[in-house]
Design a protein around this motif. Sequence first.
Motif, PDB file in Angstrom:
ATOM      1  N   UNK A 199       0.833  -1.210   0.000  1.00 53.87           N
ATOM      2  CA  UNK A 199       0.000   0.000   0.000  1.00 53.87           C
ATOM      3  C   UNK A 199       0.862   1.253   0.000  1.00 53.87           C
ATOM      4  N   UNK A 200       1.958   1.227   0.722  1.00 52.60           N
ATOM      5  CA  UNK A 200       2.843   2.390   0.780  1.00 52.60           C
ATOM      6  C   UNK A 200       3.588   2.584  -0.535  1.00 52.60           C
ATOM      7  N   UNK A 201       3.942   1.464  -1.201  1.00 49.38           N
ATOM      8  CA  UNK A 201       4.678   1.538  -2.464  1.00 49.38           C
ATOM      9  C   UNK A 201       3.792   1.829  -3.653  1.00 49.38           C
ATOM     10  N   UNK A 202       2.524   1.428  -3.554  1.00 46.70           N
ATOM     11  CA  UNK A 202       1.568   1.705  -4.623  1.00 46.70           C
ATOM     12  C   UNK A 202       1.637   0.738  -5.785  1.00 46.70           C
ATOM     13  N   UNK A 203       1.173   1.192  -6.901  1.00 46.72           N
ATOM     14  CA  UNK A 203       1.045   0.409  -8.120  1.00 46.72           C
ATOM     15  C   UNK A 203       2.401   0.042  -8.689  1.00 46.72           C
ATOM     16  N   UNK A 204       2.480  -1.131  -9.336  1.00 44.30           N
ATOM     17  CA  UNK A 204       3.732  -1.546  -9.931  1.00 44.30           C
ATOM     18  C   UNK A 204       3.552  -2.683 -10.913  1.00 44.30           C
ATOM     19  N   UNK A 205       4.685  -3.195 -11.392  1.00 45.53           N
ATOM     20  CA  UNK A 205       4.700  -4.277 -12.373  1.00 45.53           C
ATOM     21  C   UNK A 205       5.635  -5.366 -11.881  1.00 45.53           C
ATOM     22  N   UNK A 206       5.191  -6.613 -12.046  1.00 50.40           N
ATOM     23  CA  UNK A 206       6.052  -7.758 -11.759  1.00 50.40           C
ATOM     24  C   UNK A 206       6.403  -8.411 -13.093  1.00 50.40           C
ATOM     25  N   UNK A 207       7.708  -8.508 -13.357  1.00 49.53           N
ATOM     26  CA  UNK A 207       8.173  -9.114 -14.616  1.00 49.53           C
ATOM     27  C   UNK A 207       8.749 -10.502 -14.405  1.00 49.53           C
ATOM     28  N   UNK A 208       8.854 -10.936 -13.127  1.00 51.74           N
ATOM     29  CA  UNK A 208       9.408 -12.261 -12.838  1.00 51.74           C
ATOM     30  C   UNK A 208       8.810 -12.780 -11.531  1.00 51.74           C
TER      31      UNK A 208
END
Length: 165
Positions: A16-25
Amino acid sequence: PHRLFKALTGSNSVLAQGGTGVALNQLDFDKMWGNLSSVETENVTTSALTQEPVINWDQQMVYYLVIGTDNSCQKTKPFGDEMNTDCLSITIPLYRYLEGTNCQPSLYFPVFLYIYSKSNLPISIQWVYPTPIPTVTPLPTPSPTATPTPTSSGKTIPTPESENE
């Protein structure tokens, strides 16, 4: 084509603190997965032991979207086709609305996980809100106001109200 599933994360979690993101692995995905609770896996193939979705990392990636909320009455859900592309960008339409009256500070934030073919297209969020229902204020009904009319002889013609007096 994409797969979507919904989860929650604590409002104070690293996710929640880091927010939105992408996982590529798998390593990036596992870091994010450890911060989720109440995962809905209705349309997602999962591994038998961990309930994690099966992802082909050579061809797919995961976009995880953390939705911050102000209070427990603020709700968000995927809208329409959930994820659209025009080959230049990806758009994620989300429907945001209020539900309930006893609103408390949010303890959990919704997280939407989109598993889709690898691409480097930009992603934008399109917020959709309920159409306000207009409040119709009825106009006051005019009450008939009759005034007695004098005749040429000087006598007053009674009005319906004055006849009953």
